[in-house]
Design a protein around this motif. Structure first.
Motif, mmCIF file in Angstrom:
data_model
loop_
_atom_site.group_PDB
_atom_site.id
_atom_site.type_symbol
_atom_site.label_atom_id
_atom_site.label_comp_id
_atom_site.label_asym_id
_atom_site.label_seq_id
_atom_site.Cartn_x
_atom_site.Cartn_y
_atom_site.Cartn_z
ATOM 1 N N ALA A 119 0.847 -1.199 0.000
ATOM 2 C CA ALA A 119 0.000 0.000 0.000
ATOM 3 C C ALA A 119 0.882 1.249 0.000
ATOM 4 O O ALA A 119 1.963 1.261 0.591
ATOM 5 C CB ALA A 119 -0.917 -0.009 1.216
ATOM 6 N N VAL A 120 0.381 2.295 -0.656
ATOM 7 C CA VAL A 120 1.121 3.560 -0.766
ATOM 8 C C VAL A 120 0.778 4.440 0.434
ATOM 9 O O VAL A 120 -0.399 4.628 0.754
ATOM 10 C CB VAL A 120 0.703 4.293 -2.057
ATOM 11 C CG1 VAL A 120 1.353 5.668 -2.155
ATOM 12 C CG2 VAL A 120 1.029 3.441 -3.263
ATOM 13 N N ALA A 121 1.796 4.992 1.086
ATOM 14 C CA ALA A 121 1.555 5.890 2.217
ATOM 15 C C ALA A 121 1.153 7.267 1.691
ATOM 16 O O ALA A 121 1.842 7.841 0.842
ATOM 17 C CB ALA A 121 2.809 6.004 3.071
ATOM 18 N N LEU A 122 0.060 7.793 2.210
ATOM 19 C CA LEU A 122 -0.410 9.132 1.837
ATOM 20 C C LEU A 122 -0.073 10.073 2.988
ATOM 21 O O LEU A 122 -0.518 9.860 4.114
ATOM 22 C CB LEU A 122 -1.920 9.113 1.594
ATOM 23 C CG LEU A 122 -2.424 8.139 0.523
ATOM 24 C CD1 LEU A 122 -3.954 8.130 0.509
ATOM 25 C CD2 LEU A 122 -1.879 8.521 -0.849
ATOM 26 N N LEU A 123 0.705 11.105 2.683
ATOM 27 C CA LEU A 123 1.242 11.962 3.750
ATOM 28 C C LEU A 123 0.840 13.410 3.555
ATOM 29 O O LEU A 123 1.647 14.324 3.723
ATOM 30 C CB LEU A 123 2.771 11.824 3.787
ATOM 31 C CG LEU A 123 3.286 10.402 4.024
ATOM 32 C CD1 LEU A 123 4.773 10.300 3.717
ATOM 33 C CD2 LEU A 123 3.002 9.967 5.451
ATOM 34 N N GLY A 124 -0.389 13.632 3.193
ATOM 35 C CA GLY A 124 -0.855 14.987 2.933
ATOM 36 C C GLY A 124 -1.083 15.774 4.211
ATOM 37 O O GLY A 124 -0.974 15.239 5.317
ATOM 38 N N PRO A 125 -1.414 17.047 4.044
ATOM 39 C CA PRO A 125 -1.649 17.918 5.196
ATOM 40 C C PRO A 125 -3.053 17.722 5.766
ATOM 41 O O PRO A 125 -3.932 18.566 5.602
ATOM 42 C CB PRO A 125 -1.488 19.318 4.583
ATOM 43 C CG PRO A 125 -1.944 19.143 3.162
ATOM 44 C CD PRO A 125 -1.569 17.750 2.753
ATOM 45 N N TRP A 126 -3.196 16.606 6.450
ATOM 46 C CA TRP A 126 -4.516 16.226 6.958
ATOM 47 C C TRP A 126 -4.420 15.889 8.447
ATOM 48 O O TRP A 126 -4.608 14.723 8.848
ATOM 49 C CB TRP A 126 -5.042 15.011 6.201
ATOM 50 C CG TRP A 126 -4.906 15.115 4.707
ATOM 51 C CD1 TRP A 126 -5.287 16.165 3.923
ATOM 52 C CD2 TRP A 126 -4.323 14.137 3.828
ATOM 53 N NE1 TRP A 126 -4.998 15.898 2.602
ATOM 54 C CE2 TRP A 126 -4.414 14.667 2.514
ATOM 55 C CE3 TRP A 126 -3.773 12.868 4.005
ATOM 56 C CZ2 TRP A 126 -3.951 13.968 1.391
ATOM 57 C CZ3 TRP A 126 -3.321 12.176 2.905
ATOM 58 C CH2 TRP A 126 -3.404 12.724 1.615
ATOM 59 N N PRO A 127 -4.114 16.888 9.279
ATOM 60 C CA PRO A 127 -3.888 16.581 10.706
ATOM 61 C C PRO A 127 -5.087 15.934 11.395
ATOM 62 O O PRO A 127 -4.904 15.085 12.265
ATOM 63 C CB PRO A 127 -3.574 17.960 11.318
ATOM 64 C CG PRO A 127 -4.026 18.965 10.312
ATOM 65 C CD PRO A 127 -3.921 18.313 8.977
ATOM 66 N N SER A 128 -6.288 16.310 10.983
ATOM 67 C CA SER A 128 -7.452 15.725 11.679
ATOM 68 C C SER A 128 -7.624 14.251 11.335
ATOM 69 O O SER A 128 -8.154 13.479 12.127
ATOM 70 C CB SER A 128 -8.723 16.512 11.336
ATOM 71 O OG SER A 128 -9.221 16.187 10.055
ATOM 72 N N LEU A 129 -7.188 13.879 10.146
ATOM 73 C CA LEU A 129 -7.284 12.474 9.729
ATOM 74 C C LEU A 129 -6.166 11.643 10.364
ATOM 75 O O LEU A 129 -6.275 10.432 10.476
ATOM 76 C CB LEU A 129 -7.219 12.405 8.196
ATOM 77 C CG LEU A 129 -7.259 11.041 7.518
ATOM 78 C CD1 LEU A 129 -8.515 10.261 7.915
ATOM 79 C CD2 LEU A 129 -7.204 11.197 5.993
ATOM 80 N N ARG A 130 -5.100 12.298 10.755
ATOM 81 C CA ARG A 130 -3.962 11.563 11.316
ATOM 82 C C ARG A 130 -3.965 11.542 12.836
ATOM 83 O O ARG A 130 -3.133 10.877 13.447
ATOM 84 C CB ARG A 130 -2.658 12.170 10.770
ATOM 85 C CG ARG A 130 -2.590 12.067 9.257
ATOM 86 C CD ARG A 130 -1.261 12.465 8.694
ATOM 87 N NE ARG A 130 -0.211 11.574 9.161
ATOM 88 C CZ ARG A 130 1.072 11.698 8.829
ATOM 89 N NH1 ARG A 130 1.428 12.684 8.023
ATOM 90 N NH2 ARG A 130 1.966 10.863 9.284
ATOM 91 N N CYS A 131 -4.907 12.286 13.449
ATOM 92 C CA CYS A 131 -4.914 12.399 14.909
ATOM 93 C C CYS A 131 -5.897 11.403 15.528
ATOM 94 O O CYS A 131 -7.012 11.756 15.910
ATOM 95 C CB CYS A 131 -5.263 13.826 15.329
ATOM 96 S SG CYS A 131 -5.079 14.105 17.095
ATOM 97 N N ASP A 132 -5.469 10.123 15.592
ATOM 98 C CA ASP A 132 -6.303 9.158 16.310
ATOM 99 C C ASP A 132 -6.072 9.346 17.806
ATOM 100 O O ASP A 132 -5.002 9.765 18.239
ATOM 101 C CB ASP A 132 -6.025 7.714 15.862
ATOM 102 C CG ASP A 132 -4.598 7.276 16.051
ATOM 103 O OD1 ASP A 132 -3.706 8.146 16.143
ATOM 104 O OD2 ASP A 132 -4.349 6.068 16.117
#
Ligand SMILES: Nc1nc2c(ncn2[C@@H]2O[C@H](COP(=O)(O)OP(=O)(O)OP(=O)(O)O)[C@@H](O)[C@H]2O)c(=O)[nH]1
Ligand SMILES: C=C(OP(=O)(O)O)C(=O)O
Length: 203
Positions: free
Chosen positions: A162-175
């Motif tokens: 799977a390809v890692a997606l590292l966009g500017p999405w802090p709310s999606l990355r803040c579990d």
């Protein structure tokens, strides 16, 4: 895109967050439920998301999700998060499927939409803010989800192609697993239900 969202039985969920609610099981279950409801509310409102289904055996979760118009599928006999996700993916029988964690209480629909668009037709995942876990896993069109959630899941998903997606999405990355995560999510802007479920120390 159809999304499966796993939600553990509330009485056993989010053990690392227990201190945030002072050990009170009722407040703790309310907080765990609020995290999931805020996550699902944002997911349902996301352009590009056709359907959201929670995988849960908790009747309280299923009832609250139904009030949002979201269907729930009971967990399979085989225990564990990945078995629950595989079961959900099979039940949906969708051409395009993803798995979204249920502990993203600051999730913004625009950030989820941007991640879906960035994935294109690739099998892809979004790592959590520490880079070790996974908050979103997307199958390629017609492809299997092949979930490998758990400790170090970002590495496992990467190794599985799977390809890692590292966009500017802090709310999606803040579990939210810990009180520290909760504080950070609050800075990003919590959903209303989690805000209401929080204990006084956060105000
Ligand atoms: N349906 C289902 N969901 C699960 C299961 N295990 C974890 N989840 C969900 O998967 C997501 C990530 O799980 P974790 O962050 O490990 O959450 P947790 O197990 O409740 O938290 P801890 O007790 O602190 O490890 C959350 O949305 C959980 O509700 C499971 O066995 N079944
Ligand atoms: C299960 C996972 O979540 P967490 O790290 O929040 O336990 C994961 O990231 O694969």
């Amino acid at each position: 895109m159809d999304l499966v969202v796993p939600v553990k039985t509330l009485g056993r969920a989010k053990t690392r967050l227990a201190s945030a609610t002072g050990g009170d099981p009722v407040s703790h279950a309310a907080l765990a439920l609020a995290l999931a409801l805020d996550t699902v509310t944002a997911a349902v409102a996301t352009p590009g998301v056709r359907r959201v289904v929670t995988i849960t055996s908790d009747p309280a979760v299923a009832a609250e999700m139904a009030a949002l118009g979201v269907e729930s599928v009971p967990e399979p006999a085989e225990p564990g998060l990945n078995a629950a996700l595989e079961h959900g993916a099979r039940t949906l029988r969708s051409d395009r499927i993803g798995a979204l964690q249920a502990d993203l209480p600051a999730l913004k629909s625009g950030e989820l939409q941007a991640a879906l668009e960035a994935a294109g037709r690739r099998r892809a995942f979004v790592p959590d803010r520490q880079g070790t876990g996974t908050t979103l896993l997307l199958a390629a069109p017609g492809g299997a989800l092949d979930p490998r959630f758990g400790v170090g899941s970002a590495g496992h998903h990467r190794l599985s192609g799977a390809v890692a997606l590292l966009g500017p999405w802090p709310s999606l990355r803040c579990d939210v697993d810990t009180e520290e995560d909760l504080r950070l999510a609050r800075v990003l802007g919590l959903g209303a239900r989690t805000g209401n479920a929080l204990p006084a120390w956060t105000t």
